[in-house]
Design a protein around this motif. Structure first.
Motif, PDB file in Angstrom:
ATOM      1  N   PRO A 141       0.800  -1.234   0.000  1.00  0.00           N
ATOM      2  CA  PRO A 141       0.000   0.000   0.000  1.00  0.00           C
ATOM      3  C   PRO A 141       0.829   1.278   0.000  1.00  0.00           C
ATOM      4  O   PRO A 141       0.461   2.265  -0.636  1.00  0.00           O
ATOM      5  CB  PRO A 141      -0.837  -0.137   1.279  1.00  0.00           C
ATOM      6  CG  PRO A 141      -1.039  -1.613   1.418  1.00  0.00           C
ATOM      7  CD  PRO A 141       0.274  -2.214   0.967  1.00  0.00           C
ATOM      8  N   VAL A 142       1.956   1.281   0.703  1.00  0.00           N
ATOM      9  CA  VAL A 142       2.774   2.483   0.777  1.00  0.00           C
ATOM     10  C   VAL A 142       3.330   2.885  -0.591  1.00  0.00           C
ATOM     11  O   VAL A 142       3.710   4.045  -0.800  1.00  0.00           O
ATOM     12  CB  VAL A 142       3.931   2.284   1.793  1.00  0.00           C
ATOM     13  CG1 VAL A 142       4.965   1.296   1.253  1.00  0.00           C
ATOM     14  CG2 VAL A 142       4.569   3.608   2.169  1.00  0.00           C
ATOM     15  N   GLN A 143       3.366   1.959  -1.521  1.00  0.00           N
ATOM     16  CA  GLN A 143       3.891   2.226  -2.857  1.00  0.00           C
ATOM     17  C   GLN A 143       2.817   2.690  -3.835  1.00  0.00           C
ATOM     18  O   GLN A 143       3.124   2.945  -4.997  1.00  0.00           O
ATOM     19  CB  GLN A 143       4.563   0.958  -3.407  1.00  0.00           C
ATOM     20  CG  GLN A 143       5.742   0.469  -2.575  1.00  0.00           C
ATOM     21  CD  GLN A 143       6.237  -0.893  -3.024  1.00  0.00           C
ATOM     22  OE1 GLN A 143       5.535  -1.894  -2.915  1.00  0.00           O
ATOM     23  NE2 GLN A 143       7.450  -0.917  -3.555  1.00  0.00           N
ATOM     24  N   LEU A 144       1.576   2.793  -3.377  1.00  0.00           N
ATOM     25  CA  LEU A 144       0.456   3.103  -4.265  1.00  0.00           C
ATOM     26  C   LEU A 144      -0.036   4.531  -4.082  1.00  0.00           C
ATOM     27  O   LEU A 144       0.082   5.119  -2.997  1.00  0.00           O
ATOM     28  CB  LEU A 144      -0.708   2.144  -3.990  1.00  0.00           C
ATOM     29  CG  LEU A 144      -0.438   0.650  -4.104  1.00  0.00           C
ATOM     30  CD1 LEU A 144      -1.697  -0.141  -3.766  1.00  0.00           C
ATOM     31  CD2 LEU A 144       0.082   0.282  -5.484  1.00  0.00           C
ATOM     32  N   SER A 145      -0.621   5.086  -5.131  1.00  0.00           N
ATOM     33  CA  SER A 145      -1.312   6.369  -5.032  1.00  0.00           C
ATOM     34  C   SER A 145      -2.667   6.154  -4.359  1.00  0.00           C
ATOM     35  O   SER A 145      -3.114   5.013  -4.163  1.00  0.00           O
ATOM     36  CB  SER A 145      -1.525   6.958  -6.426  1.00  0.00           C
ATOM     37  OG  SER A 145      -2.447   6.155  -7.158  1.00  0.00           O
ATOM     38  N   GLY A 146      -3.344   7.248  -4.021  1.00  0.00           N
ATOM     39  CA  GLY A 146      -4.659   7.144  -3.399  1.00  0.00           C
ATOM     40  C   GLY A 146      -5.658   6.408  -4.278  1.00  0.00           C
ATOM     41  O   GLY A 146      -6.419   5.558  -3.805  1.00  0.00           O
ATOM     42  N   GLY A 147      -5.656   6.733  -5.559  1.00  0.00           N
ATOM     43  CA  GLY A 147      -6.576   6.075  -6.470  1.00  0.00           C
ATOM     44  C   GLY A 147      -6.295   4.593  -6.598  1.00  0.00           C
ATOM     45  O   GLY A 147      -7.221   3.769  -6.665  1.00  0.00           O
ATOM     46  N   GLN A 148      -5.019   4.224  -6.618  1.00  0.00           N
ATOM     47  CA  GLN A 148      -4.647   2.805  -6.697  1.00  0.00           C
ATOM     48  C   GLN A 148      -5.051   2.070  -5.426  1.00  0.00           C
ATOM     49  O   GLN A 148      -5.530   0.928  -5.475  1.00  0.00           O
ATOM     50  CB  GLN A 148      -3.148   2.681  -6.948  1.00  0.00           C
ATOM     51  CG  GLN A 148      -2.719   3.118  -8.342  1.00  0.00           C
ATOM     52  CD  GLN A 148      -1.210   3.176  -8.506  1.00  0.00           C
ATOM     53  OE1 GLN A 148      -0.468   3.391  -7.536  1.00  0.00           O
ATOM     54  NE2 GLN A 148      -0.745   3.014  -9.732  1.00  0.00           N
ATOM     55  N   LYS A 149      -4.863   2.708  -4.274  1.00  0.00           N
ATOM     56  CA  LYS A 149      -5.287   2.090  -3.016  1.00  0.00           C
ATOM     57  C   LYS A 149      -6.787   1.818  -3.025  1.00  0.00           C
ATOM     58  O   LYS A 149      -7.244   0.752  -2.593  1.00  0.00           O
ATOM     59  CB  LYS A 149      -4.936   2.999  -1.834  1.00  0.00           C
ATOM     60  CG  LYS A 149      -3.458   3.089  -1.520  1.00  0.00           C
ATOM     61  CD  LYS A 149      -3.218   4.033  -0.357  1.00  0.00           C
ATOM     62  CE  LYS A 149      -1.727   4.188  -0.078  1.00  0.00           C
ATOM     63  NZ  LYS A 149      -1.472   5.132   1.042  1.00  0.00           N
ATOM     64  N   GLN A 150      -7.561   2.776  -3.537  1.00  0.00           N
ATOM     65  CA  GLN A 150      -9.003   2.576  -3.553  1.00  0.00           C
ATOM     66  C   GLN A 150      -9.397   1.472  -4.529  1.00  0.00           C
ATOM     67  O   GLN A 150     -10.355   0.723  -4.285  1.00  0.00           O
ATOM     68  CB  GLN A 150      -9.730   3.886  -3.888  1.00  0.00           C
ATOM     69  CG  GLN A 150     -11.216   3.885  -3.541  1.00  0.00           C
ATOM     70  CD  GLN A 150     -11.488   3.613  -2.081  1.00  0.00           C
ATOM     71  OE1 GLN A 150     -11.376   2.471  -1.622  1.00  0.00           O
ATOM     72  NE2 GLN A 150     -11.839   4.661  -1.350  1.00  0.00           N
ATOM     73  N   ARG A 151      -8.674   1.344  -5.624  1.00  0.00           N
ATOM     74  CA  ARG A 151      -8.936   0.246  -6.560  1.00  0.00           C
ATOM     75  C   ARG A 151      -8.671  -1.110  -5.905  1.00  0.00           C
ATOM     76  O   ARG A 151      -9.428  -2.060  -6.089  1.00  0.00           O
ATOM     77  CB  ARG A 151      -8.090   0.412  -7.830  1.00  0.00           C
ATOM     78  CG  ARG A 151      -8.574   1.526  -8.743  1.00  0.00           C
ATOM     79  CD  ARG A 151      -7.637   1.740  -9.923  1.00  0.00           C
ATOM     80  NE  ARG A 151      -8.089   2.844 -10.750  1.00  0.00           N
ATOM     81  CZ  ARG A 151      -8.929   2.714 -11.790  1.00  0.00           C
ATOM     82  NH1 ARG A 151      -9.377   1.517 -12.123  1.00  0.00           N
ATOM     83  NH2 ARG A 151      -9.298   3.764 -12.481  1.00  0.00           N
ATOM     84  N   VAL A 152      -7.586  -1.202  -5.143  1.00  0.00           N
ATOM     85  CA  VAL A 152      -7.301  -2.443  -4.417  1.00  0.00           C
ATOM     86  C   VAL A 152      -8.398  -2.705  -3.382  1.00  0.00           C
ATOM     87  O   VAL A 152      -8.840  -3.850  -3.208  1.00  0.00           O
ATOM     88  CB  VAL A 152      -5.917  -2.377  -3.744  1.00  0.00           C
ATOM     89  CG1 VAL A 152      -5.675  -3.621  -2.869  1.00  0.00           C
ATOM     90  CG2 VAL A 152      -4.821  -2.265  -4.793  1.00  0.00           C
ATOM     91  N   ALA A 153      -8.840  -1.648  -2.705  1.00  0.00           N
ATOM     92  CA  ALA A 153      -9.910  -1.806  -1.720  1.00  0.00           C
ATOM     93  C   ALA A 153     -11.197  -2.291  -2.385  1.00  0.00           C
ATOM     94  O   ALA A 153     -11.941  -3.101  -1.818  1.00  0.00           O
ATOM     95  CB  ALA A 153     -10.145  -0.479  -1.000  1.00  0.00           C
ATOM     96  N   ILE A 154     -11.479  -1.803  -3.593  1.00  0.00           N
ATOM     97  CA  ILE A 154     -12.661  -2.262  -4.330  1.00  0.00           C
ATOM     98  C   ILE A 154     -12.498  -3.734  -4.703  1.00  0.00           C
ATOM     99  O   ILE A 154     -13.435  -4.534  -4.566  1.00  0.00           O
ATOM    100  CB  ILE A 154     -12.880  -1.394  -5.583  1.00  0.00           C
ATOM    101  CG1 ILE A 154     -13.308   0.018  -5.171  1.00  0.00           C
ATOM    102  CG2 ILE A 154     -13.939  -2.024  -6.496  1.00  0.00           C
ATOM    103  CD1 ILE A 154     -13.329   1.016  -6.316  1.00  0.00           C
TER     104      ILE A 154
END
Length: 331
Positions: A141-154
């Motif tokens: 997660p620390v390597q991801l942007s906010g949008g990427q984090k939300q995509r992973v959460a989805i």
């Protein structure tokens, strides 16, 4: 069609005695299979409490939460956990496990459900493909942007193969471009997988872009509920008018007669006020105006002055209401 989620007379309070706070007061609404349903309100309206009551992360003091007609509030903990797998949730803060990479974050709910590791990893890779991040399986997660984090959460939320997806302010921490991309992803998921989506937000732009129907929450109560187009065209409650047209929520001068005009996409291009002045020979002042794009259609609100005489007021309002797609009322 029967509701997939139905809330009946929900009441939720926090605290006790003189410090008691009513977060929800007699809230009732129904969400139908396959729709994208929005719940909007200002800060403190009770939105997050309401969405947490849907999956019983918060237990209401009174009322019922029905999923396919079955009241979740009466279930034992084991039964409730089984039902919660069909009602997934994504959050504003993503809530990813920092010590796990993306693949393992998505596998986590499948591990809890007892799905074999090999099957879970295959499913997780498919979901990363779905959300457009097939190359991020090993990233943390620390390597991801906010949008990427939300995509992973989805993707993680989809891992349990849910029927309902709850989104609690899921885009409020994102920039506009990323928000747009996440909303389009949710629309695709809704369309292709038939998942019912409930979106909690304070952003009217989110409701405009993605929702079919909307409930406006105000001080823990439902102020109004309806199709997004109808609510934008003619909000019936003070809370609705504050959200749809904040600058025109209240008259500018208490002693000035005013009319609020709501118009849809067809009427927005017509020179209605100019026609009124020429046809009736009456002068009015435009006190404010606001136009929004809802699902590709223009919806607007205008505030105009009215004469003092009751007969002239009626003449103007009757004239305006004769236009297709126009609603006018004195405020």
């Amino acid at each position: 069609m029967e509701p997939i989620i139905e809330l009946k007379n929900l009441t939720k309070t926090f605290g006790a005695g003189g410090g008691q706070v009513s977060a929800l007061r007699d809230v009732s609404l129904a969400v139908y299979p396959g729709e994208i349903f929005g719940i909007i309100g200002l800060s403190g309206a009770g939105k997050s409490t309401l969405v947490r009551c849907v999956n019983l992360l918060e237990h209401p003091n009174q009322g019922a939460v029905l999923f396919h007609g079955r009241d979740l509030t009466g279930l034992k903990e084991k039964e409730l956990r089984m039902q919660r797998r069909k009602i997934s949730m994504i959050f504003q803060s993503f809530n990813l496990l920092e010590q796990r990479n993306c693949l393992d974050n998505i596998c986590f709910p499948m591990e809890l459900a007892g799905i074999p590791r090999k099957e879970a990893k295959q499913r997780a890779m498919e979901l990363l493909e779905t959300v457009g991040l097939p190359d991020k399986a090993a990233a943390y997660p620390v390597q991801l942007s906010g949008g990427q984090k939300q995509r992973v959460a989805i993707a993680r939320a989809l891992a349990s193969d849910p029927e309902v997806l709850l989104c609690d302010e899921a885009t409020s921490a994102l920039d506009p471009k990323t928000t747009d991309a996440i909303l389009k992803l949710l629309q695709t998921i809704n369309r292709e997988r038939g998942i019912t989506i409930i979106i909690i937000t304070h952003q009217m732009s989110v409701i405009e872009q993605i929702c079919n129907r909307v409930a406006i929450l105000d001080a823990g109560q439902v102020a109004e509920i309806g199709a997004v187009e109808e609510v934008f065209r003619n909000p019936k409650s003070p809370a609705g008018r504050r959200l749809v047209s904040p600058s025109m929520a209240l008259p500018l001068a208490e002693d000035m007669p005013l009319a609020r005009i709501a118009f849809n996409g067809n009427a927005s291009a017509d020179p209605i006020i100019a026609s009124l002045v020429m046809d009736l020979g009456m002068k009015v002042s435009i006190m404010g105006a606001d136009t929004r794009n809802v699902d590709g259609k223009a919806f607007g609100t205008m505030l105009i002055s009215l004469p003092e005489e009751a007969e002239k007021k009626k003449t103007i309002l009757d004239y305006l209401n004769a236009f297709a797609g126009v609603t006018a009322e004195e405020v």
